[in-house]
Design an enzyme around this catalytic site. Structure first.
Site, PDB file in Angstrom:
ATOM      1  N   ARG A   1       0.826  -1.211   0.000  1.00 37.68           N
ATOM      2  CA  ARG A   1       0.000   0.000   0.000  1.00 37.68           C
ATOM      3  C   ARG A   1       0.862   1.263   0.000  1.00 37.68           C
ATOM      4  O   ARG A   1       0.486   2.277  -0.596  1.00 37.68           O
ATOM      5  CB  ARG A   1      -0.943  -0.011   1.201  1.00 37.68           C
ATOM      6  CG  ARG A   1      -2.095  -0.991   1.031  1.00 37.68           C
ATOM      7  CD  ARG A   1      -2.968  -1.059   2.245  1.00 37.68           C
ATOM      8  NE  ARG A   1      -4.171  -1.851   1.977  1.00 37.68           N
ATOM      9  CZ  ARG A   1      -5.024  -2.252   2.899  1.00 37.68           C
ATOM     10  NH1 ARG A   1      -4.831  -1.930   4.162  1.00 37.68           N
ATOM     11  NH2 ARG A   1      -6.075  -2.967   2.568  1.00 37.68           N
TER      12      ARG A   1
ATOM     13  N   GLY B   1      -7.133  -6.681  -0.294  1.00 41.22           N
ATOM     14  CA  GLY B   1      -7.225  -7.437   0.951  1.00 41.22           C
ATOM     15  C   GLY B   1      -6.258  -8.604   1.018  1.00 41.22           C
ATOM     16  O   GLY B   1      -5.095  -8.510   0.618  1.00 41.22           O
TER      17      GLY B   1
ATOM     18  N   LYS C   1     -16.085 -16.098   5.406  1.00 38.84           N
ATOM     19  CA  LYS C   1     -17.533 -16.164   5.625  1.00 38.84           C
ATOM     20  C   LYS C   1     -18.349 -15.837   4.385  1.00 38.84           C
ATOM     21  O   LYS C   1     -18.064 -14.876   3.664  1.00 38.84           O
ATOM     22  CB  LYS C   1     -17.924 -15.193   6.748  1.00 38.84           C
ATOM     23  CG  LYS C   1     -17.317 -15.533   8.102  1.00 38.84           C
ATOM     24  CD  LYS C   1     -17.755 -14.523   9.153  1.00 38.84           C
ATOM     25  CE  LYS C   1     -17.206 -14.860  10.531  1.00 38.84           C
ATOM     26  NZ  LYS C   1     -17.657 -13.885  11.548  1.00 38.84           N
TER      27      LYS C   1
ATOM     28  N   GLY D   1     -12.223  -4.091   0.819  1.00 35.26           N
ATOM     29  CA  GLY D   1     -13.579  -3.692   1.215  1.00 35.26           C
ATOM     30  C   GLY D   1     -14.199  -2.732   0.226  1.00 35.26           C
ATOM     31  O   GLY D   1     -15.371  -2.862  -0.140  1.00 35.26           O
TER      32      GLY D   1
END
Length: 398
Positions: free
Chosen positions: A40, A355, A205, A379
């Site tokens: 990043r 991510g 998830k 995200g």
């Protein structure tokens, strides 16, 4: 939306430019201050170099982690300032606070071409406040430091935070090259992807990815599901999953998605089942129909990699978000590596959706240039593909 090129064309020599960067880098848990992935920081370098070389007085701001609105030494950006200086090839000045006396003094002392990094924005409650007035007050303090604002923090544009949403309402504002590229790429894969279009989703998830599955399913030719989330889908197909990660409340939703997909959702054929969540755990490759009751799946198996690679191989567009297994542990990294390598070989356009996927590319030593685009915002990428408005992008367009 005005761009960094527009700002540079107007002239910035001797002017103060406030740059929102995403320097939320990971650190080694066993070695405080040691950055494990500086991707990043490297991503924002072109913007910082362009401003510095044009004679701007550059003030960089970012968040790191999730401190609770007050200073916390665990989340200081001081080591990031050191690394950023190494990457830039010139020292980066560090302010020990964000809008306090140290920051104010160092901003005032900046010379042309100097780069200053403010301390963690989230050490101030106003940065993330839900109260518009509190957030605006903090934004006002930040805005006093500069003549112009540049947002090049795509990883934060989905947050309605002071430095992302409120500061551009005060200062003349411009989109950095990274933000422009991210939006362009995501628009391409969401609005006009070249077919066949294959989406690869992993991670823990189903609930985290449900909205993006629902948004993308009508557009894709194949949706490949790995990672911990695959076990809820497998359970929905009637398989026993042992001690694997399972969202019981999502089983019926997964069953409905499988029915809706009509065969376009592809699940693993085999998994690596381990006795415990540990690199030293006993583990074996088993068919998804034979997962032992006392074991948990921590990666997809070789048959699954081959199955996924076959689907990926004919694609013209691939979007990948989420690892196929616990790639941080060597025995459970083969699935992610195999799928990533298959993506690099397509005759088309590939996007790594930020991510953990982006971290996996670097951790596993894969060639970053072999992918069409590696996003800096997991995200933000998912929310864009879900069709949500991104506050930071809206602020730049206003």
């Amino acid at each position: 939306m005005k761009t960094l090129d527009d700002l540079l064309g107007e002239g910035v020599s001797g002017r103060r430019v406030l740059v929102r960067a995403d320097l939320n880098v990971p650190f080694d848990k066993n070695s405080p201050g040691v950055i494990t992935d500086d991707g990043r920081a490297r991503a924002v370098l072109p913007t910082l170099v362009a401003l510095r070389d044009a004679g701007a007085r550059v003030i960089v701001m970012s968040h790191l982690g999730r401190p609770k609105g007050a200073p916390d030494p665990k989340f200081t950006l001081a080591p990031v300032a050191t690394r950023l200086g190494e990457l830039l090839g010139s020292p980066v000045i560090f302010a020990a606070d964000t809008v306090g006396a140290d920051a104010s003094g160092k901003v005032a002392a900046l010379g042309d071409g100097d780069v200053l990094l403010l301390e963690n924005l989230r050490f101030n409650a106003g940065e993330t406040s839900k109260d518009d007035a509190e957030r605006a007050a903090f934004a006002g303090q930040l805005a006093k430091f500069a003549d112009f604002y540049v947002d090049d923090a795509f990883g934060a544009v989905h947050r309605k935070h002071a430095s992302v949403y409120d500061v551009p309402a005060i200062l003349p504002h411009y989109a950095g090259g990274l933000v422009l590229r991210e939006v362009e790429v995501l628009r391409r894969v969401s609005e006009s992807p070249e077919q066949p279009y294959v989406v690869v989703l992993g991670g823990s998830k189903v609930s985290d990815k449900l909205a993006v599955i629902q948004a993308l399913l009508p557009k894709v030719d194949k949706l490949l599901v790995g990672g911990g989330m695959c076990f809820t889908f497998l359970k929905a197909q009637g398989y026993e999953v042992g001690k694997s990660l399972l969202e019981s409340e999502m089983i019926s939703t997964c069953a409905s998605l499988l029915e809706q997909a009509g065969g376009r959702i592809v699940l693993p054929a085999d998994v690596v089942a381990a006795s415990e969540f540990s690199a030293s755990a006993a583990h074996d490759v088993v068919e998804v129909s034979d997962i032992p009751a006392d074991r948990l799946g921590l990666d997809i198996g070789p048959k699954s990699v081959a199955l996924f690679a076959e689907a990926i191989g004919g694609a013209k567009t691939v979007f990948w978000n989420g690892p196929m297994g616990v790639f941080e542990l060597a025995p459970f990294a083969a699935g992610t590596r195999g799928v990533a390598e298959a993506i690099t070989k397509i005759d088309g356009f590939s996007v790594v959706g930020g991510g953990d996927s982006a971290a996996a590319v670097r951790t596993l030593g894969l060639d970053e240039s072999a992918f069409g685009h590696i996003s800096t915002g997991g995200g933000a990428s998912l929310e864009y593909l879900e069709g949500k408005k991104l506050p930071g992008v809206e602020a730049l367009e206003n």
